[in-house]
Structure formats: C-alpha cells, structure tokens
Design a protein around this motif. Structure first.
Motif, mmCIF file in Angstrom:
data_model
loop_
_atom_site.group_PDB
_atom_site.id
_atom_site.type_symbol
_atom_site.label_atom_id
_atom_site.label_comp_id
_atom_site.label_asym_id
_atom_site.label_seq_id
_atom_site.Cartn_x
_atom_site.Cartn_y
_atom_site.Cartn_z
ATOM 1 N N HIS A 165 0.809 -1.221 0.000
ATOM 2 C CA HIS A 165 0.000 0.000 0.000
ATOM 3 C C HIS A 165 0.843 1.272 0.000
ATOM 4 O O HIS A 165 0.377 2.327 0.406
ATOM 5 N N CYS A 175 -7.512 1.284 -4.995
ATOM 6 C CA CYS A 175 -6.977 0.096 -4.327
ATOM 7 C C CYS A 175 -8.002 -0.384 -3.301
ATOM 8 O O CYS A 175 -8.811 0.407 -2.819
ATOM 9 N N CYS A 177 -7.711 -0.849 -0.318
ATOM 10 C CA CYS A 177 -7.552 -0.197 0.984
ATOM 11 C C CYS A 177 -8.292 1.132 1.056
ATOM 12 O O CYS A 177 -8.360 1.747 2.108
ATOM 13 N N CYS A 182 -1.803 2.505 -5.236
ATOM 14 C CA CYS A 182 -0.902 1.665 -4.430
ATOM 15 C C CYS A 182 -0.216 0.622 -5.324
ATOM 16 O O CYS A 182 -0.727 0.257 -6.384
HETATM 17 ZN ZN LIG Z 1 -3.786 0.266 -1.073
#
Ligand SMILES: [Zn+2]
Length: 300
Positions: A165, A175, A177, A182
């Motif tokens: 990340h 991404c 997350c 990332c």
């Molecule tokens: Zn990420």
C-alpha cells in the motif's frame, strides 16, 4: 530443542507446522499438515483447526506455544478478528486465539499472514542469516513485511509493513484499501489478469512467453510498478535481500531478471551488489512456519 506450533488461516486451506528452535540457532521444520478451510461457519472452521492442531501437537510436540497467521486485521489485545478481506464477514469479531489456547493448553499469539511469511523466509528461508530483509508476497493482494537488524518490524497490532500500500502513482487506480495508486492496485494477481486479458497469472505469463504482445505488456507493467515499490524500500532500508513470493511470483519465474534490472535503475543511490532479489524458498508452509516462529519471538 523447544517446539512451537504455527497455523496459517487461508481462504482455501489452513496450514499447520511444528518448528523446533533454540537460542540463536536456525529453526528446524519438524512436521506440517493442512485442512481445507471450507465454506462453514467460522466456529466450525476454528473447531476443526483446533482439532488438527491438537493432533499435530500430540504427534510432533509437545509444543511450548502456538501462533496463528491471519489474512487481515486483528486486535492483538482481545485476540479477535477485525477484518479478513478474503473470508466470510462472519469472521469479523470472532475470537481466534482464546479457543485455541484452551484446546492446546499453551499461549497463542496472532500475527498477519504476510508478517508470518516474512519471519519464516528471513529466519529459515531465502534470507536466512540476513539482518535486514524486505519480503513481498504477490497473490490476490500484495502483502509484505520488513526485518530490520534481525527484528521483525511488527508495529501496533502487527500493522507495520503494508508494503503493497505504498502509493507509487498519485491519483492512480483505486486500491482495496480505499486509497489510489498503491503497488497492490498495479501488481496484484487481478491487475495482471485484467491487463493481460487472461483468467490467471499463469496464463498471462505463458502467453507473454509465447509472444502475445498484450500479455507481455501486462508483465512489463507489473514488473515496472513493482520495481518502483521495491526501489523505494531498498533506498530506505538497504536490505541484504529482497524476497518475493506468493502465487503470482511462483507463476512468473521469468519475473526476476527484469525485476532486478528495473529496481537497480530506480534505486541509483544503492550499490546494486549490496542486495539480492530472490524467490521465496519455503513454499506453501511459509506462513505456518512463520506463525510458529512468532509464537517464540513475539513473546520474548
Ligand atoms: Zn492500497
């Protein structure tokens, strides 16, 4: 030598390992086992896992402590799952360490599965004997971990070391997350398949090797993006070794030559002879081996 039990909970299967370790000696793998995770309720999965763990401990133990690698986030203090992205939502909030400790009668420590992989490869695998190590797993996601001067950088609740990340392109693709750009958004298995127009990383690598231009461009893209992330780590940490494992890396043995060249080009301040980029050595049992090592190291 004292023996430790490690468990690695995965989306498809759970692996188990018993490792013998003493003092500063390199650990030895004593036994391994595996059970399918199955689609059942987490309570059923945990009960089967505890039974398999007890059976292995009886056969290859006794064990002094156990560790469990989880594919996601957990609360270290309560021993409960916070979020496991590749397992059913019913796992969230589930207590994992307590029930296993009760079955085995030994302390049970939790860690993230990528940190377990890192510990295993740095102690007993491709980077054994190296003080400072960077490890990446390329699979469904991009996991990782770092060992600095012989010590796994764990951080609160084991959250340090999310190498996948790092943002390598401002405003890049989304991404999992919640951020954008990332390493994982470019270099996970799904990104490779999408770019390469194939169903699996193996198929993309095979097509690239056979001369398919789209597949070859996808491999070049993944190598290039991954190299930026690794070059950042090499520049910051000067590791002796960078270990790359996971399903995508295993499928693409041809990844390593171009990756070395691309990392060297992106890390001009680091002597290219000072580090090696190597494939992981311990195979599918790495996570369980690392969890066993954490049972020993995490409590020290
Ligand atoms: Zn990420």
């Amino acid at each position: 030598m004292t023996r430790y039990l490690g468990l690695d909970v995965g989306g498809t299967s759970c692996k188990l390992a018993v490792v013998a370790a003493e003092g500063d000696r390199r650990g030895e793998l004593v036994a391994t086992a595996a059970i399918p995770t199955g689609p059942g309720d987490p309570a059923d999965v945990l009960a089967r896992l505890a039974a398999a763990a007890a059976e292995l401990a009886a056969a290859a133990g006794p064990v002094a402590a156990a560790g469990i690698g989880l594919p996601g986030l957990f609360d270290e203090d309560s021993g409960r799952v916070v979020f496991l992205p590749n397992l059913p939502p019913a796992w969230t909030g589930r207590e994992v360490a307590g029930p296993l400790a009760a079955t085995l009668g030994v302390p049970v420590a939790l860690l993230n599965d990528a940190r377990a992989f890192t510990l295993a490869e740095s102690r007993m695998g491709a980077a054994a004997g190296c003080p400072t190590v960077v490890c990446l797993t390329l699979g469904t996601g991009v996991g990782g971990g770092v060992v600095v001067d012989g010590r796994l950088r764990f951080g609160p609740h084991g959250r340090a070391g999310e190498l996948g990340h790092q943002v390598i392109e401002v405003g890049g693709p989304p991404c999992g997350c919640g951020n954008r750009g990332c390493v994982e958004a470019f270099a996970a298995g799904a990104a490779l398949c999408r770019l390469g127009g194939r169903d699996s990383p193996e198929a993309v690598f095979a097509a690239a090797a056979a001369g398919d231009e789209r597949a070859a461009a996808a491999v070049r893209s993944v190598v290039g993006r991954l190299a930026v992330g690794i070059a950042n780590l090499v520049t910051v940490l000067w590791p002796e070794r960078v270990v790359v494992g996971g399903g995508v890396a295993a499928a693409g043995a041809g990844l390593f030559g171009p990756l070395r060249a691309a990392v060297a080009a992106s890390a001009p301040l680091v002597d290219p002879d000072a580090y090696e980029i190597v494939p992981a050595a311990l195979g599918p049992a790495a996570g369980a081996i690392g969890a066993a090592l954490w049972a020993r190291e995490g409590s020290r």
